[in-house]
Design a protein around this motif. Sequence first.
Motif, PDB file in Angstrom:
ATOM      1  N   VAL A  26       1.764  -3.189   5.316  1.00  0.00           N
ATOM      2  CA  VAL A  26       0.349  -3.301   4.938  1.00  0.00           C
ATOM      3  C   VAL A  26      -0.038  -2.025   4.211  1.00  0.00           C
ATOM      4  O   VAL A  26       0.210  -0.924   4.713  1.00  0.00           O
ATOM      5  N   LEU A  58       4.985  -3.117  -2.520  1.00  0.00           N
ATOM      6  CA  LEU A  58       6.340  -3.635  -2.313  1.00  0.00           C
ATOM      7  C   LEU A  58       7.286  -3.228  -3.450  1.00  0.00           C
ATOM      8  O   LEU A  58       8.462  -2.949  -3.227  1.00  0.00           O
ATOM      9  N   GLU A 109       7.956 -10.558  -2.455  1.00  0.00           N
ATOM     10  CA  GLU A 109       8.682  -9.986  -1.325  1.00  0.00           C
ATOM     11  C   GLU A 109       9.988  -9.357  -1.816  1.00  0.00           C
ATOM     12  O   GLU A 109      10.582  -9.817  -2.787  1.00  0.00           O
ATOM     13  N   ASP A 137       4.357  -8.479   2.513  1.00  0.00           N
ATOM     14  CA  ASP A 137       2.988  -8.069   2.859  1.00  0.00           C
ATOM     15  C   ASP A 137       2.209  -9.243   3.432  1.00  0.00           C
ATOM     16  O   ASP A 137       1.004  -9.179   3.586  1.00  0.00           O
TER      17      ASP A 137
END
Lengths: 225, 227
Positions: free
Chosen positions: A150, A154, A175, A219
């Motif tokens: 968080v 990424l 991701e 996330d």
Amino acid sequence: MTRLELIMTRMNKAEASELLSAHIDGDLTAAEQAEVDGWLAEDSELAKERSRLVATIALLQQLPPPPGPDVVAAVRQRLSSPAGVVVAPKATPTRLSMWMPRLQGVAAGLAMAAGIGGIALISTQHAGPVQVTSAGVADDMQARTTLVVVGVDLASIAHVAAAMNLSVEIAPSGEVAVRGAQRTIAQLVLQVKADAAGRGASVAGVLPQADRIEVIFTDHAQPAD
Amino acid sequence: MGTSHAEAVSLPHGASVLKTLHVFPARPNGMVDGAAVGVEDTLAGRAAHGDMGAFDALVTLLQGRVFGLAMRLLNDRGEAEDLAQEVFVAMYHHLPTFRGESKVTTWVFTITRNRALNRLKFLRRRGAYNATDLDAPHAAAAMEDHSQRPAHDQVQVADLRQVLEGHLRALPDEQRTLVVLRDLEELSYEEIAEATGLPMGTIKSRLHRARTVLAQQLGPQLETLQP
């Protein structure tokens, strides 16, 4: 051998059918070949099945190879880039377009990280599109897990991982999958956590105990796995 | 490497690569330690010692087959191109430790197959892969059930190939891999066992199952091809 023993030891039709492919490929023992030949001589259904397989294989062998790109230059470029990170427009826009927003600023971030002599997870505006590539061989992972991050970019994680010579892939969802030695990924996670804590962000999850692992950084509050 | 090798290699980069091949000391195809040595193996040996010209030639020789396998496993041009590049980067890094116990082509197919299957798993886990989201525009048409067509509705061989291509894409990953390695790439059963790590019996049964499924799906149209 008695007649009964001959019947008992003879291959049945289903077994002969199972060997038809190997029969076509000439990959049977002499005994198996003779058995299958015998069945083919007396069973038209099996002979027809074999003919259909022969025709299918012939068609398969006629399939034209998909026209491929010349990758020599791209491979050379990957080899000449440190840690396999290529800073260049992506040749295939299908994936780039999906993760380009996340990658903005990474080049500037890396340059800044180099300038301060360490690795920092910085989401700085702005640089051109970049491509993260696998840096090493990562075919067989022994364990995998998902870490939920968080407040940490990424794409920055992807680039730091690539700089650490880990294999990195970015999913269209954004991701990031990192594969490699557990101890190296542990260092990466420590760095992520340290940076996250300093900015009020967080990283949740536990690394598996195995030599080679895959970690998905997401996330999403509830990862797909 | 002799002239015969240079002539045997058809390369898009013609002149420069052929020049590279010509300057190699003579080490023709032949038998080394009882095994036939192909041009790929010779190039791999030289690339392992830092000869980048040999490496480029090796990539040029293998890229079509690597891309073809990747494409048929991943069903996506962009993914396949990325993967082909990754395979050759991995090959470069691992050439110095390649012991030559198998042919370099088998080794490269092993890397390609493993990476492609890993990539498929990754894409499916992330929900980014859809087997019907194929690159070929006619894939959906190719996936129609042709087995119910009357035999007299003869399908041209070219159309049948396209239909077959669609059914091939729909096979389970492992079966598709075996069909591609055996029937398209013409690897021996032993080479397939090396590339996949599967036992010989498993290879034979799965390959037979895959071919049988394809034959059944093509249905009566196959009869029109038989003599």
